[in-house]
Design a protein around this motif. Sequence first.
Motif, mmCIF file in Angstrom:
data_model
loop_
_atom_site.group_PDB
_atom_site.id
_atom_site.type_symbol
_atom_site.label_atom_id
_atom_site.label_comp_id
_atom_site.label_asym_id
_atom_site.label_seq_id
_atom_site.Cartn_x
_atom_site.Cartn_y
_atom_site.Cartn_z
ATOM 1 N N ILE A 138 68.524 -17.587 85.747
ATOM 2 C CA ILE A 138 68.663 -17.926 84.029
ATOM 3 C C ILE A 138 68.213 -16.004 82.922
ATOM 4 C CG2 ILE A 138 68.383 -19.804 83.960
ATOM 5 C CD1 ILE A 138 65.528 -19.984 83.583
ATOM 6 N N LYS A 139 68.265 -16.634 82.550
ATOM 7 C CA LYS A 139 68.038 -14.747 81.151
ATOM 8 C C LYS A 139 67.357 -15.056 80.244
ATOM 9 C CE LYS A 139 69.950 -10.807 79.752
ATOM 10 N NZ LYS A 139 71.153 -9.568 80.266
ATOM 11 N N PHE A 140 65.596 -14.657 79.777
ATOM 12 C CA PHE A 140 65.424 -14.915 78.867
ATOM 13 C C PHE A 140 66.245 -14.622 77.381
ATOM 14 C CE2 PHE A 140 61.652 -15.844 80.841
ATOM 15 C CZ PHE A 140 60.833 -17.003 80.400
ATOM 16 N N LEU A 141 66.865 -15.272 76.155
ATOM 17 C CA LEU A 141 66.770 -14.679 75.600
ATOM 18 C C LEU A 141 66.135 -13.465 74.473
ATOM 19 C CD1 LEU A 141 69.190 -17.787 74.303
ATOM 20 C CD2 LEU A 141 69.813 -15.373 75.967
ATOM 21 N N GLY A 142 64.733 -14.354 74.407
ATOM 22 C CA GLY A 142 63.451 -13.194 73.810
ATOM 23 C C GLY A 142 62.460 -12.778 74.262
ATOM 24 N N GLY A 143 61.994 -11.669 73.696
ATOM 25 C CA GLY A 143 60.925 -11.065 75.025
ATOM 26 C C GLY A 143 60.160 -11.709 75.673
ATOM 27 N N SER A 144 59.533 -11.571 76.842
ATOM 28 C CA SER A 144 58.337 -12.028 77.453
ATOM 29 C C SER A 144 57.761 -10.627 78.554
ATOM 30 C CB SER A 144 59.501 -12.429 78.686
ATOM 31 O OG SER A 144 59.561 -11.356 79.750
ATOM 32 N N SER A 145 56.152 -11.282 78.960
ATOM 33 C CA SER A 145 55.579 -10.356 78.914
ATOM 34 C C SER A 145 55.885 -9.349 80.336
ATOM 35 C CB SER A 145 53.704 -11.289 78.942
ATOM 36 O OG SER A 145 54.017 -11.942 80.574
ATOM 37 N N GLY A 146 56.978 -9.743 80.742
ATOM 38 C CA GLY A 146 56.804 -8.851 82.156
ATOM 39 C C GLY A 146 56.029 -8.820 83.235
ATOM 40 N N TYR A 147 54.924 -9.938 82.841
ATOM 41 C CA TYR A 147 54.319 -10.119 84.447
ATOM 42 C C TYR A 147 54.751 -10.190 86.220
ATOM 43 C CZ TYR A 147 49.966 -11.927 86.948
ATOM 44 O OH TYR A 147 49.542 -11.919 88.788
ATOM 45 N N LYS A 148 54.501 -9.986 86.519
ATOM 46 C CA LYS A 148 55.293 -10.294 88.148
ATOM 47 C C LYS A 148 53.040 -10.376 89.272
ATOM 48 C CE LYS A 148 58.928 -7.498 88.109
ATOM 49 N NZ LYS A 148 59.602 -6.379 88.178
ATOM 50 N N GLN A 149 53.859 -10.703 90.021
ATOM 51 C CA GLN A 149 52.613 -10.915 91.412
ATOM 52 C C GLN A 149 52.955 -9.978 92.302
ATOM 53 O OE1 GLN A 149 52.557 -15.619 91.652
ATOM 54 N NE2 GLN A 149 50.465 -15.169 90.582
ATOM 55 N N LYS A 150 52.237 -10.110 93.161
ATOM 56 C CA LYS A 150 52.385 -9.128 94.780
ATOM 57 C C LYS A 150 52.768 -10.211 95.414
ATOM 58 C CE LYS A 150 49.663 -4.811 93.930
ATOM 59 N NZ LYS A 150 48.647 -4.279 94.929
ATOM 60 N N LEU A 151 54.228 -10.152 96.173
ATOM 61 C CA LEU A 151 54.521 -11.352 96.691
ATOM 62 C C LEU A 151 54.173 -10.332 98.463
ATOM 63 C CD1 LEU A 151 58.036 -12.001 95.301
ATOM 64 C CD2 LEU A 151 54.983 -13.606 95.732
ATOM 65 N N THR A 152 53.739 -11.526 99.460
ATOM 66 C CA THR A 152 53.983 -10.912 101.258
ATOM 67 C C THR A 152 54.458 -12.411 101.528
ATOM 68 O OG1 THR A 152 51.507 -10.410 100.578
ATOM 69 C CG2 THR A 152 52.021 -11.027 102.574
ATOM 70 N N ALA A 153 55.248 -11.545 103.081
ATOM 71 C CA ALA A 153 56.106 -12.501 103.298
ATOM 72 C C ALA A 153 55.304 -12.513 104.974
ATOM 73 C CB ALA A 153 57.994 -12.195 103.661
ATOM 74 N N GLY A 154 55.818 -13.613 105.652
ATOM 75 C CA GLY A 154 55.166 -14.162 106.835
ATOM 76 C C GLY A 154 55.845 -14.726 107.609
ATOM 77 N N MET A 155 55.523 -14.379 108.407
ATOM 78 C CA MET A 155 56.644 -14.896 110.029
ATOM 79 C C MET A 155 55.905 -15.088 110.681
ATOM 80 S SD MET A 155 59.954 -14.743 109.827
ATOM 81 C CE MET A 155 61.207 -13.861 110.483
ATOM 82 N N ASP A 156 55.799 -16.408 111.360
ATOM 83 C CA ASP A 156 55.425 -17.399 112.377
ATOM 84 C C ASP A 156 56.066 -17.164 113.638
ATOM 85 O OD1 ASP A 156 53.509 -18.603 114.040
ATOM 86 O OD2 ASP A 156 53.992 -20.609 113.540
ATOM 87 N N THR A 157 56.005 -15.944 114.844
ATOM 88 C CA THR A 157 56.594 -16.126 116.259
ATOM 89 C C THR A 157 56.443 -17.681 116.803
ATOM 90 O OG1 THR A 157 55.983 -14.245 116.531
ATOM 91 C CG2 THR A 157 57.768 -14.337 115.215
ATOM 92 N N GLY A 158 56.067 -18.230 117.178
ATOM 93 C CA GLY A 158 55.490 -19.614 117.829
ATOM 94 C C GLY A 158 56.195 -19.182 118.834
ATOM 95 N N SER A 159 55.421 -19.757 119.865
ATOM 96 C CA SER A 159 56.282 -20.411 121.079
ATOM 97 C C SER A 159 57.656 -21.198 121.204
ATOM 98 C CB SER A 159 55.146 -20.989 122.531
ATOM 99 O OG SER A 159 54.867 -22.017 121.790
ATOM 100 N N LYS A 160 57.690 -22.030 120.240
ATOM 101 C CA LYS A 160 58.826 -23.080 120.216
ATOM 102 C C LYS A 160 59.694 -23.043 119.454
ATOM 103 C CE LYS A 160 57.206 -26.176 123.835
ATOM 104 N NZ LYS A 160 56.372 -27.511 124.031
ATOM 105 N N MET A 161 58.835 -23.011 118.637
ATOM 106 C CA MET A 161 59.108 -22.882 116.576
ATOM 107 C C MET A 161 59.168 -21.721 115.472
ATOM 108 S SD MET A 161 59.186 -26.595 114.880
ATOM 109 C CE MET A 161 60.350 -28.256 116.227
ATOM 110 N N ILE A 162 60.159 -21.172 114.807
ATOM 111 C CA ILE A 162 60.289 -19.782 114.193
ATOM 112 C C ILE A 162 59.994 -20.382 112.990
ATOM 113 C CG2 ILE A 162 60.869 -18.408 113.946
ATOM 114 C CD1 ILE A 162 61.797 -17.194 116.517
ATOM 115 N N GLY A 163 59.049 -19.783 112.289
ATOM 116 C CA GLY A 163 59.097 -20.044 110.982
ATOM 117 C C GLY A 163 58.950 -18.962 109.918
#
Length: 67
Positions: free
Chosen positions: A40-65
Amino acid sequence: MFVFVLNKSGKPLMPCKPQKARSLLKRGNAKVVKRTPFTIKFLGGSSGYKQKLTAGMDTGSKMIGCA
């Protein structure tokens, strides 16, 4: 599941939940830009606030997440 959000000039903002996107669309504050992935796209103004994101990988012995 999240909905991608663009500001008035087309720059990405933080994604939101479908319930929030639905209310923005009903009030006329946003419009649908793409259906896949749903964006979606805002039609009016917005604050433009963004948070920092972190991607995590769990390379377990039987399952990967990822988070």
